[in-house]
Write a protein that holds these residues in place. Structure first.
Motif, short mmCIF file in Angstrom:
data_model
loop_
_atom_site.label_atom_id
_atom_site.label_comp_id
_atom_site.label_asym_id
_atom_site.label_seq_id
_atom_site.Cartn_x
_atom_site.Cartn_y
_atom_site.Cartn_z
N UNK A 135 2.16 7.02 3.99
CA UNK A 135 1.82 6.11 5.28
C UNK A 135 0.74 6.21 5.92
N UNK A 136 -0.34 6.83 5.80
CA UNK A 136 -1.38 6.77 6.93
C UNK A 136 -2.05 5.33 6.14
N UNK A 179 2.70 9.84 10.92
CA UNK A 179 1.28 10.50 10.45
C UNK A 179 1.19 11.41 11.72
N UNK A 180 1.47 10.26 13.14
CA UNK A 180 0.76 11.80 14.24
C UNK A 180 0.97 13.27 13.64
N UNK A 189 0.88 -1.37 0.07
CA UNK A 189 0.17 0.12 -0.11
C UNK A 189 0.79 1.16 -0.05
N UNK A 190 1.52 1.39 1.10
CA UNK A 190 2.56 2.42 1.59
C UNK A 190 4.13 2.59 -0.30
N UNK A 191 4.58 1.51 -0.71
CA UNK A 191 4.40 1.93 -2.24
C UNK A 191 3.86 2.21 -3.85
N UNK A 192 2.09 1.59 -3.51
CA UNK A 192 1.99 1.80 -4.35
C UNK A 192 1.10 3.43 -4.29
N UNK A 238 -3.68 11.43 6.21
CA UNK A 238 -4.90 12.10 5.12
C UNK A 238 -4.39 13.50 4.68
N UNK A 239 -4.79 14.72 5.37
CA UNK A 239 -5.08 15.66 5.62
C UNK A 239 -3.51 16.06 5.18
#
Length: 456
Positions: free
Chosen positions: A384-385, A414-415, A213-216, A376-377
């Motif tokens: 990463x999210x 992400x935090x 998911x991250x690399x995609x 995501x924002x």
């Protein structure tokens, strides 16, 4: 000290001469080696990631108060602090209040204890898990404060993990002895399923879900053909590991992750904005679509076989009993939990409920939701999210590891995303406020370049 331990200890020692950013680079490279140890002191063990956390936090302590805040406010930190305090209190009192309650001890394997539960009592696992949680909370807050741990570290960590795991495809004797070195570890011995440097295929599968998911997501943002090729290779490697693990955890987790990402996307404006599709992405998308159409029947059959093979298996039966016991512990402790490290589970969610109770689990989920929506924002932290969603989806299926380096590295990035947005601009804002660094686009990353620039 183990052979792997000497490698990482030497790397951390050398990194100290280059400063904390070098230490963070070595720390990032260790996130996929949590099933291996650096050293063992009796029954206590330490992994490469937690050795790095100790080195990094100690090296940061002397400058913590001298460094100015990148942002005057540190939103969300109270949730993590309260969670740690609550978990510590529950861990201190529950083994005394509910002593003798049947639990799955961390000292032995899950399958061995299904028929014979261990009486609840205060053990070294309680101290270890609280210490891990403390280190991780401080790490996340430190990352939020100075923004030194960012997406490029994740790129390095996921890439190294994928490369090492893929190397097990190479002919000859793969050095399992280097990675299977924990006296408290339970390493799967079976053919036909890949586990690489992890203790079992399901752990590799969860890693592969997050990495894919991250690399995609990174691949969808490239601006150059060279970067497209790099991320294309990394995505292919991660997907290969996902398939080779033949993990039901990964298959179900990936499906849950896709549904979760769809639900989250409907609640964020990030995905409602117009998107410019670049030529490399467009051409790659067409090629991927054609390949998916051709391979879809085979992929469906493979996933269906993996899932169906679990039904009626001894593994599924034992894990179901373990999860049922987690629910029993949760209820018999009046929703308080038996204490962090007191009871093992098959699912991260049920394990947390049985260990830190309803309140502790709710605080953790609140911290995760802050991380996801904050990531995501910010455009640069969306991968990463999404990877965090993917990893948690797999963990909630069957990966009970509250101290997972992958989990906390994703949370750390992400935090602090909102903090990083204010501290700087562009993809490199997670690495500080250097305008020259921030001006470079992380969309042209190659793994080697990511490592080199991180050390600057």
């Amino acid at each position: 000290m183990t052979a792997l331990g000497m490698i990482f200890a030497g790397a951390y020692a050398i990194a100290l001469f280059g400063g904390r950013r070098w230490v963070l680079l070595v720390l990032a490279s260790s996130i996929s080696f949590n099933d291996s140890i650096v050293m063992a002191l009796g029954t206590a063990t330490i992994t490469p990631f937690y050795l790095g956390l100790i080195v990094y936090l100690l090296s940061s302590f002397t400058v913590w108060r001298r460094e100015p805040l990148q942002n005057g406010q540190l939103p969300g930190r109270l949730v993590l602090i309260i969670m740690f305090i609550y978990c510590s209190v529950i861990t201190a009192i529950s083994p005394v209040l509910f002593a003798g309650l049947g639990v799955i001890s961390a000292a032995d394997g899950i399958d061995q204890q299904v028929a014979s539960l261990t009486p609840l009592g205060f053990t070294s696992s309680n101290l270890a898990q609280v210490a891990y949680l403390l280190l991780n909370v401080i790490f996340v807050l430190r990352s939020q404060r100075d923004g030194t741990f960012g997406s490029r570290h994740l790129t390095v960590g996921f890439a190294i993990g994928a490369l090492v795991a893929c190397s097990s495809f190479i002919g000859g004797a793969w050095p399992h002895a280097i990675f299977d070195n924990s006296p408290r570890g339970f390493y799967t011995i079976e053919t036909g399923r890949l586990r690489g440097q992890f203790s079992e295929p399901s752990h590799l599968g969860a890693f592969a879900v997050a990495a894919s998911i991250y690399f995609g997501a990174r691949l969808a943002r490239v601006r150059s053909l060279r970067t497209f090729v790099v991320y294309g290779v990394l995505v292919s490697m991660a997907l290969t590991l996902l398939i080779a693990s033949a993990s039901g955890t990964a298959a179900v987790g990936l499906g849950a992750a896709l549904l979760a990402m769809l639900a989250v996307s409907l609640r964020t404006s990030q995905f409602k904005k117009a998107v410019r599709i670049r030529v490399p992405v467009f051409l790659g998308g067409i090629a991927a679509l054609v390949a998916l159409i051709v391979l879809l029947p085979s992929l469906f059959d493979m996933i269906n076989t993996i899932v169906q093979s679990k039904f009626g298996s001894v593994s599924l039966t034992d894990r179901t009993l373990v999860d049922q016991n987690s629910i029993t512990v949760f209820l018999k402790t009046f929703l308080l939990g038996a204490g962090d490290g007191s009871n093992r589970g098959s699912s991260l969610l049920l394990m947390l409920l049985s260990q830190i109770g309803l309140v502790g689990t709710a605080l953790f989920l609140r911290a995760v939701s802050i991380s996801v929506f904050r990531g995501l924002s910010k455009h640069s932290e969306v991968p990463a999210a999404l990877a965090l969603i993917g990893f948690l989806s797999s963990a909630f299926v069957s990966l009970p590891d509250f101290a997972s380096p992958i989990l906390w590295a994703l949370i750390a990035v992400t935090f602090s995303s909102q903090q990083s947005c204010i501290a700087g601009s562009g993809e490199l804002s997670g690495f500080g406020s250097d305008p020259q660094m921030s001006a470079r686009s992380a969309l042209t990353i190659e793994v080697a370049i990511a490592a080199g620039r991180t050390m600057q």
